[in-house]
Design a protein around this motif. Sequence first.
Motif, PDB file in Angstrom:
ATOM      1  N   THR A  13      56.256  68.582  33.776  1.00  0.00           N
ATOM      2  CA  THR A  13      57.216  69.582  33.306  1.00  0.00           C
ATOM      3  C   THR A  13      58.638  69.045  33.438  1.00  0.00           C
ATOM      4  O   THR A  13      59.448  69.157  32.515  1.00  0.00           O
ATOM      5  N   ALA A  14      58.946  68.465  34.585  1.00  0.00           N
ATOM      6  CA  ALA A  14      60.299  67.955  34.829  1.00  0.00           C
ATOM      7  C   ALA A  14      60.646  66.813  33.878  1.00  0.00           C
ATOM      8  O   ALA A  14      61.761  66.743  33.358  1.00  0.00           O
ATOM      9  N   ALA A  15      59.695  65.921  33.627  1.00  0.00           N
ATOM     10  CA  ALA A  15      59.949  64.761  32.766  1.00  0.00           C
ATOM     11  C   ALA A  15      60.286  65.180  31.337  1.00  0.00           C
ATOM     12  O   ALA A  15      60.951  64.434  30.608  1.00  0.00           O
ATOM     13  N   ALA A  16      59.863  66.373  30.923  1.00  0.00           N
ATOM     14  CA  ALA A  16      60.087  66.840  29.556  1.00  0.00           C
ATOM     15  C   ALA A  16      61.424  67.568  29.380  1.00  0.00           C
ATOM     16  O   ALA A  16      61.795  67.915  28.267  1.00  0.00           O
ATOM     17  N   VAL A  17      62.165  67.779  30.466  1.00  0.00           N
ATOM     18  CA  VAL A  17      63.437  68.504  30.389  1.00  0.00           C
ATOM     19  C   VAL A  17      64.512  67.591  29.809  1.00  0.00           C
ATOM     20  O   VAL A  17      64.609  66.414  30.162  1.00  0.00           O
ATOM     21  N   GLU A  18      65.342  68.162  28.923  1.00  0.00           N
ATOM     22  CA  GLU A  18      66.417  67.389  28.293  1.00  0.00           C
ATOM     23  C   GLU A  18      67.368  66.841  29.347  1.00  0.00           C
ATOM     24  O   GLU A  18      67.774  67.547  30.264  1.00  0.00           O
ATOM     25  N   GLY A  19      67.691  65.559  29.224  1.00  0.00           N
ATOM     26  CA  GLY A  19      68.594  64.900  30.161  1.00  0.00           C
ATOM     27  C   GLY A  19      67.872  64.071  31.201  1.00  0.00           C
ATOM     28  O   GLY A  19      68.488  63.253  31.882  1.00  0.00           O
ATOM     29  N   VAL A  20      66.563  64.277  31.333  1.00  0.00           N
ATOM     30  CA  VAL A  20      65.777  63.512  32.308  1.00  0.00           C
ATOM     31  C   VAL A  20      65.306  62.224  31.643  1.00  0.00           C
ATOM     32  O   VAL A  20      64.607  62.260  30.633  1.00  0.00           O
ATOM     33  N   ALA A  21      65.705  61.087  32.214  1.00  0.00           N
ATOM     34  CA  ALA A  21      65.264  59.786  31.697  1.00  0.00           C
ATOM     35  C   ALA A  21      63.914  59.406  32.291  1.00  0.00           C
ATOM     36  O   ALA A  21      63.132  58.694  31.669  1.00  0.00           O
ATOM     37  N   ASN A  67      74.533  66.460  31.330  1.00  0.00           N
ATOM     38  CA  ASN A  67      75.340  67.314  32.188  1.00  0.00           C
ATOM     39  C   ASN A  67      74.443  67.604  33.403  1.00  0.00           C
ATOM     40  O   ASN A  67      73.461  68.345  33.301  1.00  0.00           O
ATOM     41  N   LEU A  68      74.771  67.001  34.533  1.00  0.00           N
ATOM     42  CA  LEU A  68      73.875  67.040  35.692  1.00  0.00           C
ATOM     43  C   LEU A  68      73.656  68.460  36.222  1.00  0.00           C
ATOM     44  O   LEU A  68      72.551  68.815  36.617  1.00  0.00           O
ATOM     45  N   ARG A  69      74.693  69.267  36.223  1.00  0.00           N
ATOM     46  CA  ARG A  69      74.551  70.642  36.715  1.00  0.00           C
ATOM     47  C   ARG A  69      73.609  71.443  35.828  1.00  0.00           C
ATOM     48  O   ARG A  69      72.684  72.105  36.315  1.00  0.00           O
ATOM     49  N   LEU A  70      73.820  71.355  34.501  1.00  0.00           N
ATOM     50  CA  LEU A  70      72.959  72.092  33.575  1.00  0.00           C
ATOM     51  C   LEU A  70      71.527  71.557  33.608  1.00  0.00           C
ATOM     52  O   LEU A  70      70.570  72.331  33.530  1.00  0.00           O
ATOM     53  N   MET A  71      71.385  70.241  33.734  1.00  0.00           N
ATOM     54  CA  MET A  71      70.048  69.652  33.810  1.00  0.00           C
ATOM     55  C   MET A  71      69.319  70.148  35.066  1.00  0.00           C
ATOM     56  O   MET A  71      68.148  70.509  35.019  1.00  0.00           O
ATOM     57  N   GLY A  72      70.017  70.177  36.183  1.00  0.00           N
ATOM     58  CA  GLY A  72      69.414  70.658  37.423  1.00  0.00           C
ATOM     59  C   GLY A  72      68.965  72.109  37.322  1.00  0.00           C
ATOM     60  O   GLY A  72      67.875  72.474  37.760  1.00  0.00           O
ATOM     61  N   GLN A  73      69.807  72.940  36.703  1.00  0.00           N
ATOM     62  CA  GLN A  73      69.438  74.344  36.514  1.00  0.00           C
ATOM     63  C   GLN A  73      68.237  74.477  35.583  1.00  0.00           C
ATOM     64  O   GLN A  73      67.334  75.291  35.838  1.00  0.00           O
ATOM     65  N   ILE A  89      51.290  80.741  41.071  1.00  0.00           N
ATOM     66  CA  ILE A  89      51.854  80.720  42.421  1.00  0.00           C
ATOM     67  C   ILE A  89      53.369  80.613  42.273  1.00  0.00           C
ATOM     68  O   ILE A  89      53.863  79.703  41.613  1.00  0.00           O
ATOM     69  N   PRO A  90      54.123  81.522  42.875  1.00  0.00           N
ATOM     70  CA  PRO A  90      55.581  81.468  42.722  1.00  0.00           C
ATOM     71  C   PRO A  90      56.197  80.305  43.491  1.00  0.00           C
ATOM     72  O   PRO A  90      55.666  79.868  44.509  1.00  0.00           O
ATOM     73  N   ALA A  91      57.321  79.816  42.974  1.00  0.00           N
ATOM     74  CA  ALA A  91      58.069  78.761  43.657  1.00  0.00           C
ATOM     75  C   ALA A  91      59.109  79.396  44.562  1.00  0.00           C
ATOM     76  O   ALA A  91      59.953  80.168  44.106  1.00  0.00           O
ATOM     77  N   ASP A  92      59.039  79.082  45.832  1.00  0.00           N
ATOM     78  CA  ASP A  92      60.029  79.548  46.797  1.00  0.00           C
ATOM     79  C   ASP A  92      61.294  78.695  46.681  1.00  0.00           C
ATOM     80  O   ASP A  92      62.403  79.209  46.705  1.00  0.00           O
ATOM     81  N   GLN A  93      61.100  77.373  46.524  1.00  0.00           N
ATOM     82  CA  GLN A  93      62.218  76.437  46.397  1.00  0.00           C
ATOM     83  C   GLN A  93      61.879  75.385  45.358  1.00  0.00           C
ATOM     84  O   GLN A  93      60.749  74.889  45.324  1.00  0.00           O
ATOM     85  N   VAL A  94      62.873  75.033  44.529  1.00  0.00           N
ATOM     86  CA  VAL A  94      62.768  73.878  43.640  1.00  0.00           C
ATOM     87  C   VAL A  94      64.053  73.093  43.860  1.00  0.00           C
ATOM     88  O   VAL A  94      65.124  73.468  43.378  1.00  0.00           O
ATOM     89  N   ASN A  95      63.955  72.035  44.649  1.00  0.00           N
ATOM     90  CA  ASN A  95      65.108  71.209  44.991  1.00  0.00           C
ATOM     91  C   ASN A  95      65.147  69.995  44.077  1.00  0.00           C
ATOM     92  O   ASN A  95      64.138  69.307  43.910  1.00  0.00           O
ATOM     93  N   VAL A  96      66.309  69.737  43.476  1.00  0.00           N
ATOM     94  CA  VAL A  96      66.466  68.624  42.539  1.00  0.00           C
ATOM     95  C   VAL A  96      67.375  67.578  43.157  1.00  0.00           C
ATOM     96  O   VAL A  96      68.506  67.883  43.551  1.00  0.00           O
TER      97      VAL A  96
END
Length: 103
Positions: A13-21, A67-73, A89-96
């Motif tokens: 999922t993370a690898a498919a987000v725009e801005g992630v190389a 844009n690192l902030r927008l990518m992180g969000q 299962i809900p995510a309690d924390q997603v730390n980038v």
Amino acid sequence: IAPSVIATIVSMTAAAVEGVAGMSSVSHPPGRGVGRTNTGTAPGVTLQIRNGTISADLYIIAQPDANLRLMGQALQLKVREALDQMVGIPADQVNVYIEDVTE
């Protein structure tokens, strides 16, 4: 579902987000202390399942024009949605953690 399977879902999922190389190697793997059960890893991801929630750490390599902030969000939102929809299962924390930026 095995924690390593959930970690793979998060990684894809993370690898498919725009801005992630790409996904980085995990620079701070979780310790094996008390209460560190139900942990999973995948490329660029470590996670822990505890008390019915997931805490995930993502290690990212960003594209130079991102844009690192927008990518992180966006990463936090997309990972939370994927966990809720695919695993239930809900995510309690997603730390980038942005480990590097490609040239």
